[in-house]
Design a protein around this motif. Sequence first.
Motif, PDB file in Angstrom:
ATOM      1  N   THR A   4     -12.576  50.248 -23.827  1.00 41.73           N
ATOM      2  CA  THR A   4     -12.585  48.796 -23.875  1.00 41.73           C
ATOM      3  C   THR A   4     -12.840  48.288 -22.467  1.00 41.73           C
ATOM      4  O   THR A   4     -12.656  49.013 -21.481  1.00 41.73           O
ATOM      5  CB  THR A   4     -11.243  48.237 -24.368  1.00 41.73           C
ATOM      6  N   TYR A   5     -13.239  47.048 -22.392  1.00 44.81           N
ATOM      7  CA  TYR A   5     -13.503  46.448 -21.091  1.00 44.81           C
ATOM      8  C   TYR A   5     -12.280  46.553 -20.188  1.00 44.81           C
ATOM      9  O   TYR A   5     -12.388  46.949 -19.027  1.00 44.81           O
ATOM     10  CB  TYR A   5     -13.929  44.988 -21.287  1.00 44.81           C
ATOM     11  N   ASP A   6     -11.102  46.224 -20.709  1.00 42.06           N
ATOM     12  CA  ASP A   6      -9.883  46.253 -19.900  1.00 42.06           C
ATOM     13  C   ASP A   6      -9.515  47.673 -19.465  1.00 42.06           C
ATOM     14  O   ASP A   6      -9.087  47.889 -18.335  1.00 42.06           O
ATOM     15  CB  ASP A   6      -8.723  45.597 -20.642  1.00 42.06           C
ATOM     16  N   SER A   7      -9.694  48.653 -20.358  1.00 45.94           N
ATOM     17  CA  SER A   7      -9.371  50.033 -19.977  1.00 45.94           C
ATOM     18  C   SER A   7     -10.350  50.547 -18.911  1.00 45.94           C
ATOM     19  O   SER A   7      -9.965  51.307 -18.021  1.00 45.94           O
ATOM     20  CB  SER A   7      -9.371  50.961 -21.192  1.00 45.94           C
ATOM     21  N   LEU A   8     -11.602  50.113 -18.972  1.00 45.73           N
ATOM     22  CA  LEU A   8     -12.577  50.512 -17.956  1.00 45.73           C
ATOM     23  C   LEU A   8     -12.281  49.854 -16.611  1.00 45.73           C
ATOM     24  O   LEU A   8     -12.449  50.483 -15.561  1.00 45.73           O
ATOM     25  CB  LEU A   8     -13.995  50.186 -18.414  1.00 45.73           C
ATOM     26  N   ARG A   9     -11.814  48.620 -16.636  1.00 46.67           N
ATOM     27  CA  ARG A   9     -11.416  47.961 -15.382  1.00 46.67           C
ATOM     28  C   ARG A   9     -10.259  48.708 -14.736  1.00 46.67           C
ATOM     29  O   ARG A   9     -10.245  48.930 -13.524  1.00 46.67           O
ATOM     30  CB  ARG A   9     -11.026  46.509 -15.645  1.00 46.67           C
ATOM     31  N   ALA A  10      -9.280  49.112 -15.540  1.00 46.00           N
ATOM     32  CA  ALA A  10      -8.135  49.866 -15.022  1.00 46.00           C
ATOM     33  C   ALA A  10      -8.592  51.216 -14.465  1.00 46.00           C
ATOM     34  O   ALA A  10      -8.128  51.639 -13.393  1.00 46.00           O
ATOM     35  CB  ALA A  10      -7.090  50.058 -16.118  1.00 46.00           C
ATOM     36  N   PRO A  39     -25.774  50.783  -9.966  1.00 44.23           N
ATOM     37  CA  PRO A  39     -25.006  49.986  -9.009  1.00 44.23           C
ATOM     38  C   PRO A  39     -23.671  50.678  -8.708  1.00 44.23           C
ATOM     39  O   PRO A  39     -23.164  51.447  -9.522  1.00 44.23           O
ATOM     40  CB  PRO A  39     -24.805  48.651  -9.719  1.00 44.23           C
ATOM     41  N   PHE A  40     -23.111  50.377  -7.549  1.00 49.03           N
ATOM     42  CA  PHE A  40     -21.888  51.053  -7.115  1.00 49.03           C
ATOM     43  C   PHE A  40     -20.760  50.992  -8.152  1.00 49.03           C
ATOM     44  O   PHE A  40     -20.155  52.033  -8.445  1.00 49.03           O
ATOM     45  CB  PHE A  40     -21.415  50.481  -5.768  1.00 49.03           C
ATOM     46  N   PRO A  41     -20.445  49.838  -8.757  1.00 53.50           N
ATOM     47  CA  PRO A  41     -19.363  49.825  -9.757  1.00 53.50           C
ATOM     48  C   PRO A  41     -19.637  50.770 -10.937  1.00 53.50           C
ATOM     49  O   PRO A  41     -18.726  51.415 -11.450  1.00 53.50           O
ATOM     50  CB  PRO A  41     -19.307  48.370 -10.225  1.00 53.50           C
ATOM     51  N   ALA A  42     -20.887  50.868 -11.344  1.00 53.22           N
ATOM     52  CA  ALA A  42     -21.247  51.782 -12.432  1.00 53.22           C
ATOM     53  C   ALA A  42     -21.108  53.234 -11.979  1.00 53.22           C
ATOM     54  O   ALA A  42     -20.681  54.090 -12.753  1.00 53.22           O
ATOM     55  CB  ALA A  42     -22.668  51.504 -12.907  1.00 53.22           C
ATOM     56  N   GLN A  43     -21.458  53.511 -10.724  1.00 55.13           N
ATOM     57  CA  GLN A  43     -21.293  54.867 -10.192  1.00 55.13           C
ATOM     58  C   GLN A  43     -19.826  55.279 -10.206  1.00 55.13           C
ATOM     59  O   GLN A  43     -19.497  56.409 -10.559  1.00 55.13           O
ATOM     60  CB  GLN A  43     -21.834  54.958  -8.761  1.00 55.13           C
ATOM     61  N   VAL A  44     -18.956  54.370  -9.805  1.00 57.97           N
ATOM     62  CA  VAL A  44     -17.521  54.678  -9.764  1.00 57.97           C
ATOM     63  C   VAL A  44     -17.020  55.023 -11.165  1.00 57.97           C
ATOM     64  O   VAL A  44     -16.326  56.023 -11.356  1.00 57.97           O
ATOM     65  CB  VAL A  44     -16.722  53.504  -9.155  1.00 57.97           C
ATOM     66  N   LEU A  45     -17.375  54.216 -12.148  1.00 57.96           N
ATOM     67  CA  LEU A  45     -16.930  54.482 -13.512  1.00 57.96           C
ATOM     68  C   LEU A  45     -17.558  55.747 -14.085  1.00 57.96           C
ATOM     69  O   LEU A  45     -16.899  56.512 -14.782  1.00 57.96           O
ATOM     70  CB  LEU A  45     -17.235  53.287 -14.409  1.00 57.96           C
ATOM     71  N   ALA A  46     -18.815  55.964 -13.796  1.00 53.49           N
ATOM     72  CA  ALA A  46     -19.474  57.176 -14.287  1.00 53.49           C
ATOM     73  C   ALA A  46     -18.835  58.410 -13.659  1.00 53.49           C
ATOM     74  O   ALA A  46     -18.601  59.410 -14.341  1.00 53.49           O
ATOM     75  CB  ALA A  46     -20.968  57.126 -13.979  1.00 53.49           C
ATOM     76  N   TYR A  47     -18.544  58.342 -12.376  1.00 59.17           N
ATOM     77  CA  TYR A  47     -17.889  59.457 -11.681  1.00 59.17           C
ATOM     78  C   TYR A  47     -16.514  59.738 -12.296  1.00 59.17           C
ATOM     79  O   TYR A  47     -16.149  60.899 -12.491  1.00 59.17           O
ATOM     80  CB  TYR A  47     -17.749  59.130 -10.199  1.00 59.17           C
ATOM     81  N   VAL A  79     -20.072  51.682 -19.464  1.00 53.69           N
ATOM     82  CA  VAL A  79     -19.954  50.914 -18.219  1.00 53.69           C
ATOM     83  C   VAL A  79     -20.211  49.447 -18.557  1.00 53.69           C
ATOM     84  O   VAL A  79     -21.184  49.141 -19.244  1.00 53.69           O
ATOM     85  CB  VAL A  79     -20.984  51.409 -17.174  1.00 53.69           C
ATOM     86  N   PRO A  80     -19.338  48.530 -18.101  1.00 55.29           N
ATOM     87  CA  PRO A  80     -19.609  47.112 -18.334  1.00 55.29           C
ATOM     88  C   PRO A  80     -20.906  46.694 -17.642  1.00 55.29           C
ATOM     89  O   PRO A  80     -21.206  47.144 -16.543  1.00 55.29           O
ATOM     90  CB  PRO A  80     -18.421  46.393 -17.705  1.00 55.29           C
ATOM     91  N   GLU A  81     -21.665  45.841 -18.306  1.00 55.65           N
ATOM     92  CA  GLU A  81     -22.927  45.370 -17.737  1.00 55.65           C
ATOM     93  C   GLU A  81     -22.725  43.988 -17.140  1.00 55.65           C
ATOM     94  O   GLU A  81     -22.254  43.077 -17.822  1.00 55.65           O
ATOM     95  CB  GLU A  81     -24.000  45.333 -18.813  1.00 55.65           C
ATOM     96  N   LYS A  85     -18.624  41.193 -20.814  1.00 56.31           N
ATOM     97  CA  LYS A  85     -17.836  42.279 -21.406  1.00 56.31           C
ATOM     98  C   LYS A  85     -18.691  43.213 -22.255  1.00 56.31           C
ATOM     99  O   LYS A  85     -18.174  44.046 -22.979  1.00 56.31           O
ATOM    100  CB  LYS A  85     -16.689  41.707 -22.227  1.00 56.31           C
ATOM    101  N   LYS A  86     -20.006  43.078 -22.144  1.00 58.66           N
ATOM    102  CA  LYS A  86     -20.913  43.968 -22.868  1.00 58.66           C
ATOM    103  C   LYS A  86     -20.903  45.338 -22.191  1.00 58.66           C
ATOM    104  O   LYS A  86     -20.954  45.440 -20.963  1.00 58.66           O
ATOM    105  CB  LYS A  86     -22.325  43.395 -22.854  1.00 58.66           C
ATOM    106  N   LEU A  87     -20.833  46.391 -22.986  1.00 55.31           N
ATOM    107  CA  LEU A  87     -20.855  47.744 -22.447  1.00 55.31           C
ATOM    108  C   LEU A  87     -22.232  48.359 -22.641  1.00 55.31           C
ATOM    109  O   LEU A  87     -22.861  48.188 -23.686  1.00 55.31           O
ATOM    110  CB  LEU A  87     -19.820  48.627 -23.149  1.00 55.31           C
ATOM    111  N   VAL A  88     -22.708  49.061 -21.623  1.00 53.65           N
ATOM    112  CA  VAL A  88     -23.924  49.865 -21.741  1.00 53.65           C
ATOM    113  C   VAL A  88     -23.499  51.318 -21.609  1.00 53.65           C
ATOM    114  O   VAL A  88     -22.468  51.626 -21.009  1.00 53.65           O
ATOM    115  CB  VAL A  88     -24.987  49.497 -20.682  1.00 53.65           C
TER     116      VAL A  88
END
Length: 117
Positions: A4-10, A39-47, A79-81, A85-88
């Motif tokens: 979920t968007y919130d779990s990905l933010r955490a 983008p850097f935020p997507a890299q962090v979540l992907a990592y 990853v949120p786009e 709150k849309k996820l890609v």
Amino acid sequence: MAATYDSLRALSRQTMKKLLDVQEWRKFLAFASRSFKLPFPAQVLAYAQRPDAAALMKSSDWEAVYGRPVKKGCHGVPVPEGRGKKLVYYYDIADTRETDESRPSRSGTFGRKIKRG
């Protein structure tokens, strides 16, 4: 469990704290060198979700650029786009399969062997 968007933010906040460690930062930089177009935020979540990924792209990009469809049953990295709150979903090259229409990548197999089929 679906992301979920919130779990990905955490997860992003938690991962950013881990990156303060020098060894973890070095591991992240090695990962980021293989996902430099994100983008850097997507890299962090992907990592955080798939640190062993060799190359990440959206399924539509894998097919359009390299002619490599994503294998059925593979789960992408959510990853949120943008600010919404849309996820890609990003998929690793290991999640794709080679076809007769597949084109070679510039770096061959993105620095590691992949399974055919």
